[in-house]
Scaffold this motif. Structure first.
Motif, short mmCIF file in Angstrom:
data_model
loop_
_atom_site.label_atom_id
_atom_site.label_comp_id
_atom_site.label_asym_id
_atom_site.label_seq_id
_atom_site.Cartn_x
_atom_site.Cartn_y
_atom_site.Cartn_z
N ILE A 124 0.84 -1.19 0.00
CA ILE A 124 0.00 0.00 0.00
C ILE A 124 0.88 1.24 0.00
O ILE A 124 1.82 1.35 0.80
CB ILE A 124 -0.94 0.02 1.21
CG1 ILE A 124 -1.84 -1.23 1.17
CG2 ILE A 124 -1.80 1.29 1.22
CD1 ILE A 124 -2.63 -1.46 2.43
N LEU A 126 0.63 5.38 0.27
CA LEU A 126 -0.20 6.53 0.62
C LEU A 126 0.44 7.80 0.08
O LEU A 126 1.65 7.98 0.14
CB LEU A 126 -0.36 6.64 2.14
CG LEU A 126 -1.04 5.48 2.87
CD1 LEU A 126 -1.11 5.77 4.36
CD2 LEU A 126 -2.44 5.22 2.31
N GLN A 130 -2.63 11.90 2.20
CA GLN A 130 -3.10 10.80 3.05
C GLN A 130 -4.07 9.86 2.33
O GLN A 130 -4.66 8.98 2.93
CB GLN A 130 -3.75 11.33 4.34
CG GLN A 130 -2.84 12.22 5.16
CD GLN A 130 -3.51 12.79 6.37
OE1 GLN A 130 -4.61 12.39 6.75
NE2 GLN A 130 -2.86 13.74 7.03
N ASN A 131 -4.23 10.06 1.03
CA ASN A 131 -5.08 9.18 0.24
C ASN A 131 -4.29 7.95 -0.19
O ASN A 131 -3.06 7.93 -0.15
CB ASN A 131 -5.63 9.91 -0.98
CG ASN A 131 -6.90 9.27 -1.51
OD1 ASN A 131 -7.31 8.21 -1.04
ND2 ASN A 131 -7.52 9.90 -2.49
N GLU A 132 -5.01 6.92 -0.60
CA GLU A 132 -4.38 5.68 -1.03
C GLU A 132 -4.07 5.76 -2.53
O GLU A 132 -4.97 5.82 -3.35
CB GLU A 132 -5.31 4.50 -0.75
CG GLU A 132 -4.63 3.14 -0.87
CD GLU A 132 -5.54 2.01 -0.39
OE1 GLU A 132 -5.61 1.78 0.83
OE2 GLU A 132 -6.22 1.39 -1.24
N ARG A 135 -2.63 -0.05 -4.21
CA ARG A 135 -2.82 -1.24 -3.38
C ARG A 135 -2.84 -2.46 -4.29
O ARG A 135 -3.66 -2.55 -5.20
CB ARG A 135 -4.13 -1.15 -2.59
CG ARG A 135 -4.49 -2.44 -1.82
CD ARG A 135 -5.88 -2.36 -1.25
NE ARG A 135 -5.94 -1.42 -0.15
CZ ARG A 135 -5.90 -1.78 1.13
NH1 ARG A 135 -5.79 -3.06 1.46
NH2 ARG A 135 -5.98 -0.87 2.07
N ASP A 160 -0.77 0.83 8.97
CA ASP A 160 -1.43 2.05 8.51
C ASP A 160 -1.25 3.16 9.55
O ASP A 160 -1.71 3.01 10.68
CB ASP A 160 -2.91 1.76 8.28
CG ASP A 160 -3.65 2.91 7.60
OD1 ASP A 160 -3.13 4.04 7.62
OD2 ASP A 160 -4.74 2.67 7.06
N ALA A 207 -11.37 5.88 -3.87
CA ALA A 207 -10.09 6.53 -3.53
C ALA A 207 -9.99 7.88 -4.23
O ALA A 207 -9.45 8.84 -3.67
CB ALA A 207 -8.92 5.63 -3.92
N VAL A 212 -10.81 6.09 1.88
CA VAL A 212 -9.86 4.99 2.07
C VAL A 212 -10.56 3.89 2.86
O VAL A 212 -11.24 4.16 3.85
CB VAL A 212 -8.60 5.45 2.82
CG1 VAL A 212 -7.58 4.32 2.92
CG2 VAL A 212 -7.98 6.66 2.11
N GLN A 214 -10.57 -0.04 4.70
CA GLN A 214 -9.95 -1.24 5.26
C GLN A 214 -11.03 -2.32 5.32
O GLN A 214 -12.13 -2.07 5.82
CB GLN A 214 -9.42 -0.98 6.66
CG GLN A 214 -8.03 -0.41 6.72
CD GLN A 214 -7.44 -0.43 8.12
OE1 GLN A 214 -8.17 -0.66 9.09
NE2 GLN A 214 -6.16 -0.21 8.23
#
Length: 225
Positions: A124, A126, A130-132, A135, A160, A207, A212, A214
Motif C-alpha cells: 500500500i 499513501l 493521506q489518500n491511497e 494497493r 497504517d 479513492a 480509504v 480497510q
C-alpha cells in the motif's frame, strides 16, 4: 557517497526461468504420454467423451504424441504468461516507484508519497494528501520489501499510520455524502457476492473521492480525506 541504483522487487531470473520452463515441460511430457493415458481412460466404465478418445487412439500413436506434446507446450506457455501477469513487480529508485501488474505499469514520484507499508500481503502506498495511491498483492517477503524502500529514503511504516481514523460503514451512514454511501453499498454487495474484481474497481473509484477503505472479513471500515 555510493548512490543506490534502482532496486527490483519480484521474481528473480532463475524463478522466471522455472515459471517459464516447468509448465511447458510438463505439458510436453503429458502430450507424449497422451496415447497411453487415452488407452487407460478407455478402460474406465462410463468415461466421458469415449467416442472422440477412441478416434484419437485409432490414429498413429507417434503423430498423436507429437501433436499432443506441441499443444501441451503451447498450453504451458500460456499458463506461464498468466502467472507472470499475476505477479507484482516493483522498481524503486531515488526519484520514483514503478509498479507493473497485469501488463499495466503505474509510476509515483517520491515527492508525492507519504508512506509505504504492507497490510494483509498487499503493498500500500499513501500519498502526501493521506489518500491511497496504490494497493496490490505482493508475494515478496515483507522484510525484503521494507529494506528496499528504506534504502531509497521512503517513509516505511509497519502498519497504517491512520488506523485510528477508520469507522465501520453501514448503509446510509450519516457522516458520508450520499454518492459515497451509494458506492460503498455497491462495493459491499460486490464483496457479499465474492465479485472481487468489481470490489477492486469500486475501491479505486472511492479513492479518487478521498475515501480509504480497510476490509475486515466482509466488513468495510472507512476514513475520509
Amino acid at each position: 557517497m555510493i548512490l543506490i541504483q534502482e532496486t527490483y522487487i519480484g521474481p528473480s531470473k532463475l524463478e522466471k526461468a522455472f515459471i517459464l520452463l516447468i509448465p511447458a515441460v510438463f505439458g510436453a511430457a503429458l502430450g507424449c504420454f497422451f496415447p497411453v493415458i487415452a488407452n487407460w481412460a478407455l478402460t474406465i466404465p462410463f468415461v466421458p467423451f469415449k467416442g472422440p478418445i477412441e478416434l484419437i487412439v485409432s490414429f498413429n500413436h507417434l503423430w498423436v504424441s507429437v501433436i499432443a506434446a506441441v499443444i501441451g507446450i503451447i498450453a504451458g506457455l500460456f499458463f506461464s504468461h498468466y502467472v507472470f501477469n499475476e505477479i507484482l513487480e516493483v522498481y524503486i529508485s531515488e526519484q520514483n516507484v514503478r509498479l507493473r501488474f497485469k501488463e499495466k505499469e503505474e509510476s509515483f514520484e517520491k515527492k508525492d508519497i507519504y508512506a509505504v507499508y504492507i497490510e494483509n500481503k498487499h503493498l500500500i502506498i499513501l500519498g502526501i494528501d493521506q489518500n491511497e495511491l496504490y494497493r496490490e498483492q505482493i508475494d515478496s517477503k515483507k522484510a525484503h520489501v521494507a529494506e528496499a524502500f528504506k534504502n531509497h529514503g521512503y517513509h516505511w511504516t509497519e502498519e497504517d499510520p491512520f488506523k485510528d481514523q477508520y469507522q465501520r460503514w453501514v448503509e446510509d451512514h450519516p457522516d458520508f455524502p450520499s454518492h459515497v454511501n451509494a458506492l460503498l453499498l455497491a462495493r459491499e454487495r460486490a464483496i457479499q457476492n465474492n465479485n472481487h474484481d468489481e470490489a477492486k474497481i469500486l475501491r479505486k473509484d472511492l479513492a479518487k473521492l478521498g475515501v480509504v477503505i480497510q476490509d475486515e472479513e466482509k466488513r468495510q471500515y472507512v476514513r475520509m480525506i
